[in-house]
Structures are given as C-alpha cells and as structure tokens.
Write a protein that holds these residues in place. Structure first.
Motif, PDB file in Angstrom:
ATOM      1  N   GLU A  13      56.403  40.353  52.667  1.00 32.22           N
ATOM      2  CA  GLU A  13      55.995  41.053  53.883  1.00 32.22           C
ATOM      3  C   GLU A  13      55.149  40.112  54.725  1.00 32.22           C
ATOM      4  O   GLU A  13      54.163  39.554  54.238  1.00 32.22           O
ATOM      5  N   LEU A  14      55.543  39.934  55.953  1.00 31.86           N
ATOM      6  CA  LEU A  14      54.774  39.134  56.899  1.00 31.86           C
ATOM      7  C   LEU A  14      54.082  40.095  57.852  1.00 31.86           C
ATOM      8  O   LEU A  14      54.733  40.857  58.554  1.00 31.86           O
ATOM      9  N   THR A  15      52.753  40.069  57.875  1.00 36.54           N
ATOM     10  CA  THR A  15      51.979  40.989  58.701  1.00 36.54           C
ATOM     11  C   THR A  15      51.091  40.191  59.635  1.00 36.54           C
ATOM     12  O   THR A  15      50.212  39.457  59.171  1.00 36.54           O
ATOM     13  N   PRO A  16      51.297  40.331  60.946  1.00 35.00           N
ATOM     14  CA  PRO A  16      50.409  39.620  61.876  1.00 35.00           C
ATOM     15  C   PRO A  16      49.020  40.249  61.872  1.00 35.00           C
ATOM     16  O   PRO A  16      48.867  41.451  61.692  1.00 35.00           O
ATOM     17  N   ARG A  17      48.019  39.424  62.050  1.00 34.56           N
ATOM     18  CA  ARG A  17      46.633  39.910  62.105  1.00 34.56           C
ATOM     19  C   ARG A  17      46.053  39.574  63.454  1.00 34.56           C
ATOM     20  O   ARG A  17      46.364  38.539  64.006  1.00 34.56           O
ATOM     21  N   PRO A  18      45.221  40.351  64.035  1.00 32.23           N
ATOM     22  CA  PRO A  18      44.746  41.660  63.594  1.00 32.23           C
ATOM     23  C   PRO A  18      45.810  42.738  63.815  1.00 32.23           C
ATOM     24  O   PRO A  18      46.641  42.639  64.717  1.00 32.23           O
TER      25      PRO A  18
END
Length: 91
Positions: A13-18
């Motif tokens: 899973e690639l989750t951009p932050r914020p």
C-alpha cells in the motif's frame, strides 16, 4: 560477508502523507514514481536478495531469480562532516 534473503509481500500500500492533503493528480504522482524508481521497489514479491557487506559503510544487493535476475543496488553510508565511520568489529 554475504547474506541471502527471500522477499514475500502480502499487501503493498502506497499512502501519500499528509492524509488530509492528497495529491491533486494521484495517477500522475504514481506514474512519476514508477518512471523514477526501479520496478523491484513496487513489487518485490518472490525476489531473492544476495547482500554483500564490503565494509560497514558499503553494501551491494544483488537480485536473483526469474523476475529481477542481475539487478544490483549499491548502498553507501554518507557520514556527516567530522563523524567517524562505524567499526567493523564491536569492541
């Protein structure tokens, strides 16, 4: 000193932050990352890694197996000015 490991990935899973500020164009972001990063960063499942530590600051990772055979990554630890390199043997 060589070391061999097998990579098994259950979920990626690639989750951009914020999280409260997602990218305006997520598809463009993923496309740019895929162009800039090697494919084995996105789907390393089933890869076999052969890691050789040349000294405490330098290692070479060689991918083996069908998918990424012959791919190599060289990692070098960059020390801040005035810092001494880590010892190869604990005192």
């Amino acid at each position: 000193m060589p070391a061999r490991s097998h990579v098994a990935v259950d979920a990626l899973e690639l989750t951009p932050r914020p999280l409260n500020r997602p990218p305006k164009d997520p598809q463009a972001l993923i496309s740019a990352l895929q162009r800039a990063l090697p494919k084995e960063y996105f789907d390393p499942d089933g890869a076999v890694l052969d890691t050789t530590y040349l000294d405490p600051s330098l290692r070479i990772v060689c991918f083996l197996g069908m998918r990424f055979a012959g791919v190599r990554h060289v990692y070098s630890r960059i020390l801040p000015p005035g810092a001494s390199p880590p010892s190869a043997v604990d005192p």
